[in-house]
Design an enzyme around this catalytic site. Structure first.
Site, PDB file in Angstrom:
ATOM      1  N   TYR A 116       0.752  -1.177   0.072  1.00  0.00           N
ATOM      2  CA  TYR A 116       0.074   0.160  -0.058  1.00  0.00           C
ATOM      3  C   TYR A 116       0.845   1.486   0.048  1.00  0.00           C
ATOM      4  CZ  TYR A 116      -3.978  -2.881   1.113  1.00  0.00           C
ATOM      5  OH  TYR A 116      -5.060  -3.868   0.973  1.00  0.00           O
ATOM      6  N   LYS A 136       3.444 -15.144   1.763  1.00  0.00           N
ATOM      7  CA  LYS A 136       3.507 -16.188   0.724  1.00  0.00           C
ATOM      8  C   LYS A 136       4.758 -16.405   0.110  1.00  0.00           C
ATOM      9  CE  LYS A 136       0.300 -16.665  -2.414  1.00  0.00           C
ATOM     10  NZ  LYS A 136      -0.070 -18.223  -2.279  1.00  0.00           N
ATOM     11  N   ASP A 171      -2.973 -17.790   1.695  1.00  0.00           N
ATOM     12  CA  ASP A 171      -4.242 -18.341   1.180  1.00  0.00           C
ATOM     13  C   ASP A 171      -4.676 -19.507   1.974  1.00  0.00           C
ATOM     14  OD1 ASP A 171      -1.715 -19.595   0.325  1.00  0.00           O
ATOM     15  OD2 ASP A 171      -2.464 -20.363  -1.645  1.00  0.00           O
ATOM     16  N   ASP A 220      -5.437  -7.147   5.729  1.00  0.00           N
ATOM     17  CA  ASP A 220      -6.574  -6.299   5.366  1.00  0.00           C
ATOM     18  C   ASP A 220      -7.556  -7.411   5.043  1.00  0.00           C
ATOM     19  OD1 ASP A 220      -8.224  -4.366   4.598  1.00  0.00           O
ATOM     20  OD2 ASP A 220      -7.030  -3.823   2.842  1.00  0.00           O
ATOM     21  N   ASP A 228     -10.799  -9.099   7.442  1.00  0.00           N
ATOM     22  CA  ASP A 228     -12.094  -8.977   6.866  1.00  0.00           C
ATOM     23  C   ASP A 228     -13.019 -10.370   7.160  1.00  0.00           C
ATOM     24  OD1 ASP A 228     -12.084  -6.387   6.756  1.00  0.00           O
ATOM     25  OD2 ASP A 228     -12.998  -6.356   4.748  1.00  0.00           O
TER      26      ASP A 228
END
Ligand code: NAD
Length: 367
Positions: A142, A193, A226, A250, A254
């Site tokens: 970001y 990852k 993942d 992020d 959620d």
């Protein structure tokens, strides 16, 4: 009695409605002799843009820098969809995170037994869930440079974001996670990852080294991001503290949010470094939800995420753990008594308003 300076930034949409309940709670806590809370109010997001064309003014930034903690409501809404990118409502929040150097975002996901039926997952999977996601907040994709769209000149454009992490950034977020785990169930799951990303390889190496050096007493596990997303839905109770980068954090937080039933239930804390001179940490506390324009102004918003954010502030900024426990217990008792705002209502019972929920929680606060 200790005294604390709080900056309240209600923001837009339901932000002011849920912040009003926090102000009532602060007044009650002061009355009970917990501490003295001095509050100032500022503007952020669309409200600040309307007032002075910026997502947050310099004077409100100065108040934020001087406060012991900032309580933030929510920003944004369709009214400001067309404003210039640099002054869009979210820019106010990003500026606060950046200038206060809030690198650690703590998001608990707790499923109150009384609310297990509000989750989209089966009761046995979520009932009693209590996990903490620690998301790195000031680095990664970001913020990494270059970050641009370039015109390739052949009718094509190229969008570029850069995922970048330095060792110190990974170490300091790792420390926050390990320290929290020691006060909880003593387990950290680190996620990246590393199978496809160099920043993930460094993340993994750094966490492993930090663990070996300073936190060998804490159980450490690793999960690819993942796979972690999948495990969060399959059997979330296997986790205690999860530590991950800005982007994965992020998304994973959620997912964890929905385990607990409603966005209206989820508080969060964003912490900076401890200042060695004052022994204080800069900190901002906010609900995970946004400004909910669809219900704004209707008195329907659930104030629990905002009140829970205040409880985190009492715990992590002011060291008032007992008061934080009392607020959390009052929330739990209110839910157990069957009181529900519309977002967490699952049967024929009537939903109560934002302010009725705030009052009910305050009424259940025990000395
Ligand atoms: P949202 O969180 O505002 O709302 C999503 C859904 O959840 C809506 O149906 C809403 O009514 C409901 N909801 C959210 N909080 C609730 C509460 N406390 N009580 C009851 N129901 C609640 O997300 P969105 O709709 O994607 O975004 C709306 C605006 O908020 C956008 O402008 C977005 O950019 C902004 N936003 C801001 C923040 C922030 O300030 N930190 C975070 C997310 C989104």
């Amino acid at each position: 009695m200790n005294s604390y300076k709080l900056l309240l930034l209600p923001g837009d949409g339901i932000g002011p409605e849920v912040m009003a309940e926090v102000e009532k709670m602060l007044a009650r806590l002061t009355e009970m002799g917990v501490a003295r809370f001095e509050t100032e109010r500022g503007l952020v997001g669309g409200a600040a843009y309307d007032a002075h064309g910026q997502a947050i003014s310099e004077s409100d930034m100065a108040l934020a820098m001087a406060a012991d903690a900032v309580l933030f409501g929510a920003v944004g809404g369709p009214k400001w969809d067309g404003v210039p990118y640099e002054v869009r409502p979210e820019a106010g929040l990003l500026r606060l995170r950046k200038d206060l150097a809030l690198f650690a975002n703590l998001r608990p996901a707790i499923c109150y037994p009384a609310l297990a039926e509000a989750s989209s997952l089966k009761r046995e999977i979520v009932e009693g869930l209590d996990i903490m996601i620690v998301r790195e907040l000031t680095g990664g994709v970001y913020f990494g440079e270059p970050k641009q769209i370039i015109d390739l000149g052949n009718g094509q454009k190229r969008g570029i974001d850069t995922q970048v992490y330095d060792t110190y950034e990974i170490e300091r977020i790792g420390r926050v996670a390990f320290e929290l785990a020691r006060k909880r169930r003593n387990k950290v799951t680190s996620s990246e990852k590393r199978n496809v990303m160099k920043s993930g390889v460094l993340w993994h190496e750094t966490i492993v080294a930090l663990h070996r050096r300073d936190y060998a007493d804490v159980t450490l596990e690793h999960q690819l991001a993942d796979s972690l997303a999948m495990q969060l839905v399959r059997w979330p109770k296997q986790f205690d503290v999860i530590v991950t980068d800005n982007l994965f954090g992020d998304m994973l937080s959620d997912i964890a949010a929905m385990l607990t039933g409603s966005l209206g239930m989820l508080p969060s804390a964003s912490l900076g470094e401890v200042d060695k001179a004052t022994d204080k940490r800069r900190a901002l506390y906010e609900p995970v939800h946004g400004s909910a324009p669809d219900i704004a102004g209707k008195g329907m918003a659930n104030p629990i995420a905002m009140i829970g954010s205040l409880a985190m502030c009492l715990r992590y900024s002011f060291g008032l753990g007992d008061a934080a426990d009392a607020v959390d217990a009052a929330i739990s008792a209110t839910l157990a008594a069957g009181l529900r705002t519309a977002d967490i209502k699952s049967d024929a019972r009537e939903a109560i308003s934002t302010s009725a929920m705030g009052d009910a929680i305050i009424a259940r606060l025990k000395a």
